[in-house]
Design an enzyme around this catalytic site. Structure first.
Site, short mmCIF file in Angstrom:
data_model
loop_
_atom_site.label_atom_id
_atom_site.label_comp_id
_atom_site.label_asym_id
_atom_site.label_seq_id
_atom_site.Cartn_x
_atom_site.Cartn_y
_atom_site.Cartn_z
CB SER A 65 -7.87 3.52 -7.03
OG SER A 65 -7.38 4.83 -6.78
CD GLU A 74 -31.95 10.45 -12.64
OE1 GLU A 74 -31.80 10.09 -13.83
OE2 GLU A 74 -32.77 9.92 -11.87
CG HIS A 106 -4.18 -1.22 4.47
ND1 HIS A 106 -3.77 -0.36 3.48
CD2 HIS A 106 -4.82 -2.24 3.84
CE1 HIS A 106 -4.15 -0.83 2.29
NE2 HIS A 106 -4.79 -1.97 2.49
CG HIS A 138 -4.15 3.45 4.13
ND1 HIS A 138 -3.14 2.69 4.66
CD2 HIS A 138 -4.31 4.50 4.97
CE1 HIS A 138 -2.71 3.25 5.77
NE2 HIS A 138 -3.40 4.36 5.98
CG ASN A 185 -13.83 10.39 -3.99
OD1 ASN A 185 -14.84 11.07 -3.86
ND2 ASN A 185 -12.85 10.73 -4.84
CB CYS A 241 0.96 1.14 4.74
SG CYS A 241 -0.65 0.34 5.01
CD GLN A 259 -8.17 12.66 -3.89
OE1 GLN A 259 -7.61 13.47 -4.62
NE2 GLN A 259 -8.83 11.62 -4.36
CB CYS A 306 -0.88 -0.01 1.24
SG CYS A 306 -1.68 1.57 1.57
CG HIS A 317 -6.93 8.15 1.02
ND1 HIS A 317 -7.47 6.91 0.71
CD2 HIS A 317 -6.92 8.85 -0.14
CE1 HIS A 317 -7.76 6.86 -0.58
NE2 HIS A 317 -7.44 8.02 -1.13
O1 LIG Z 1 -36.32 3.79 -15.83
P1 LIG Z 1 -35.08 2.93 -15.75
O2 LIG Z 1 -34.39 2.75 -17.06
O3 LIG Z 1 -35.33 1.62 -15.04
O4 LIG Z 1 -34.10 3.76 -14.77
C1 LIG Z 1 -32.93 4.41 -15.16
O5 LIG Z 1 -33.22 5.64 -15.80
C2 LIG Z 1 -33.89 6.63 -15.01
C3 LIG Z 1 -34.02 7.88 -15.84
O6 LIG Z 1 -32.78 8.34 -16.32
C4 LIG Z 1 -33.12 6.89 -13.71
O7 LIG Z 1 -33.90 7.74 -12.88
C5 LIG Z 1 -32.83 5.59 -12.95
O8 LIG Z 1 -32.02 5.87 -11.83
C6 LIG Z 1 -32.11 4.63 -13.89
O9 LIG Z 1 -31.86 3.41 -13.23
O1 LIG Z 2 -7.53 10.88 -7.14
P1 LIG Z 2 -8.24 9.56 -7.18
O2 LIG Z 2 -8.80 9.14 -5.85
O3 LIG Z 2 -7.43 8.46 -7.82
O4 LIG Z 2 -9.46 9.81 -8.18
C1 LIG Z 2 -10.80 9.88 -7.83
O5 LIG Z 2 -11.11 11.13 -7.23
C2 LIG Z 2 -10.96 12.28 -8.08
C3 LIG Z 2 -11.43 13.51 -7.31
O6 LIG Z 2 -12.75 13.37 -6.84
C4 LIG Z 2 -11.74 12.12 -9.39
O7 LIG Z 2 -11.44 13.18 -10.26
C5 LIG Z 2 -11.40 10.80 -10.08
O8 LIG Z 2 -12.24 10.62 -11.21
C6 LIG Z 2 -11.62 9.65 -9.09
O9 LIG Z 2 -11.28 8.42 -9.69
#
Ligand SMILES: O=P(O)(O)O[C@H]1O[C@H](CO)[C@@H](O)[C@H](O)[C@H]1O
Ligand SMILES: O=P(O)(O)O[C@H]1O[C@H](CO)[C@@H](O)[C@H](O)[C@H]1O
Lengths: 346, 346
Positions: free
Chosen positions: A161, A317, A113, A164, A153, A53, A168, A50, A166
């Site tokens: 990814s 959405e 970890h 551990h 995240n 670590c 940002q 890691c 953490h």
């Molecule tokens: O209606 P579906 O295809 O089951 O659902 C999908 O599309 C919708 C509209 O973009 C979203 O709100 C859902 O989260 C997604 O799973």
């Molecule tokens: O920097 P990481 O943890 O590898 O990357 C993650 O966080 C970032 C910041 O939210 C994002 O831009 C990346 O898409 C995500 O994979």
């Protein structure tokens, strides 16, 4: 109010000026789509492979110290760099670009970890709060940094990814979209009413109670009235604090308690290591007072029905408005009813 | 311009008023995170268990007709219903909600269970365009419908629980967030310059060429200057059209050609059935002329490096601004250089 519990409606987010579509009747929709892999069961306390670590080598050849609580270093693959040229281009308002500089750091929450905020003690989390405060003050005092965004995240489904524990810190010259919108809207409210929007909001929620999950002397955990994600929450102070630099000693421990409380409830909800993105929204670090601004945390967790079925923010959405099935009140009720002892400790 | 090719900068989206952070130097970041499952290889032409295939029973007990090209029906689990109460609540600007009504429909693109837009002929896609036009006119003419959002979620990673080729149509009394922002900004531009923003934009892009992927007599496919997703594209007409109701006969076939072209390139990019959400943004259906509005399609595909590694819009993206690694110009170049014969037909 009662018709909103059962019928499609939209709710307005006063922090962003945007709407969320709520479809309470839709929760019975069957699910035949993608299921997520369960997160790997927590492993060893120290992983020799890691790069977070203690004592291990990182990609850039540096060796991590034998840290006891937290550890901060500059991101080896930073999206923002201090030396970015400040060029500006504006082609008739249609193609606008400008150089953006900043600093990205990584903050290890624990030498262990196999930890998560939900498994750490309030005392251990208080060390993390201390590090966040220190970072906010350090980065925020740099002349070229106008915004400090601290976030975590958690879980592979949230692009993390690295198991551990953490978070940002991405700091930049300009405010990013979300805090810029929140600044505009909090300022407009403050100019109109002479009070901070979110302080008024917390007061209302404490009176109503139906979206409150937890509170202590200084902080409240609640599902906002305008929540987008199924189990989205906010952590808000009970007095107006603009940023981490204004924290009292007592507030450090109180925030740690609030974070521990919601993190444990999340893990208990589907008895899994609960994925989310969380982060702190704070005043711009431009040296101004920003009396309109109120510090807060957002938790954006993707899970909807179980440890493996998430809500997809796609189609409508992405192209229209976020849409949710269960109401914020139902989500708050479910989170509130959960035990505050972690399911692995019971 | 050249410094933007190599250094962190942000670009402004004139349609939404929001920024994207571009970090071109970051593409060499290693990936150890979640990989997606490969989509199942296309199956049978007719699946007796599929609720969109011809002649099969749907959940609500209705039987699908023996359709030859397209088939439309009301969504059995609609997020919007026509009869939602129109209650309104405003608690000091902090808790605002209102009833939202509408209609949700499903549109099957083909009787063939194993098809995708990328595998259908331009002639077959023209039938889909015809159905979209019909739906836009039908729903848009209803007095309670102010917005018609037509979209497709493709692939499990985009929450699509159903491999049978189909899209959705969610129509509602109010404009959702994204088209409301686009309306405001196009209107402001039109008031200032007396021309449609996106028509000026297409003209500029055609002159520059560097972000153009494909064009025919009536439509252009390009990576917008402000693209968020690694391989995001827009499809734009060459004259000002506000919505599907203004299409000429020739434009129907031209749009089908443009959609076929980009869908094939997407599949060829990583030699996989390429996931995306796509949809059409159109003028409000309030009966006004909307000379500011220009019809367009957005494709939002999540893949970044391969058929199994996507870009995660988490942490900084959710709490701050979207961030991308490769520049829009590099993405356009890669898509432009791909063959327009589907890899499975070569
Ligand atoms: O209606 P579906 O295809 O089951 O659902 C999908 O599309 C919708 C509209 O973009 C979203 O709100 C859902 O989260 C997604 O799973
Ligand atoms: O920097 P990481 O943890 O590898 O990357 C993650 O966080 C970032 C910041 O939210 C994002 O831009 C990346 O898409 C995500 O994979």
């Amino acid at each position: 109010m009662n018709t909103f519990a059962d019928h499609p409606h939209r709710r307005f987010n006063p922090l962003t000026g945007e709407w969320v579509l709520v479809s309470p009747h839709r929760a019975k929709r069957p699910w035949q789509g993608q299921v997520e892999k369960l997160p790997p069961v927590a492993g060893v306390a120290h992983d020799p492979k890691c790069n977070l670590c203690t004592g291990n080598l990182r990609m850039n050849g540096e060796r991590n110290p034998d840290y006891k609580h937290t550890f901060v270093f500059d991101n080896d693959f930073a999206a923002l760099t201090p030396d970015a040229p400040s060029d500006y281009r504006d082609d008739d308002g249609l193609m606008i670009a400008e150089g953006e500089s900043g600093l990205c750091r990584v903050l290890c929450f624990s030498p262990r970890h196999d930890q998560t905020l939900s498994r750490m003690s309030v005392e251990e989390i208080t060390y993390v709060v201390d590090a966040w405060i220190e970072q906010f003050i350090d980065l925020g005092s740099k002349p070229d940094i106008g915004s400090v965004l601290i976030f975590e995240n958690r879980g592979e489904v949230m692009g993390c990814s690295q198991p551990h524990p953490h978070g940002q810190i991405w700091s930049s010259r300009h405010m990013p979209n979300e805090t810029a919108k929140e600044t505009d809207r909090q300022l407009a409210y403050f100019k109109e009413k002479g009070r901070a929007m979110l302080l008024d909001y917390v007061g209302k929620e404490l009176k109503l109670g139906e979206r409150i999950i937890h509170q202590n002397d200084h902080f409240v955990v609640l599902v906002p009235y305008w929540a987008i994600w199924p189990f989205e929450t906010m952590v808000l102070p009970k007095r107006r604090i603009g940023g981490f630099d204004e924290f009292t000693d007592d507030e450090r421990g109180s925030l740690a308690d609030a974070l521990s409380n919601i993190a444990i409830r999340y893990d208990n909800l589907f008895e899994t290591s609960f994925p989310y993105s969380m982060g702190f929204h704070q005043k711009p670090t431009d040296g101004e007072a920003h009396e309109e601004w109120m510090f807060h945390a957002h938790f954006y967790p993707p899970l909807l029905r179980s440890a493996t079925v998430k809500k997809f923010m796609v189609g409508f959405e992405m192209l229209g408005s976020p849409q949710r099935d269960l109401t914020p009140e139902t989500a708050a009720q479910r989170l509130r009813d959960l035990p505050t002892v972690h399911y692995l400790d019971r």
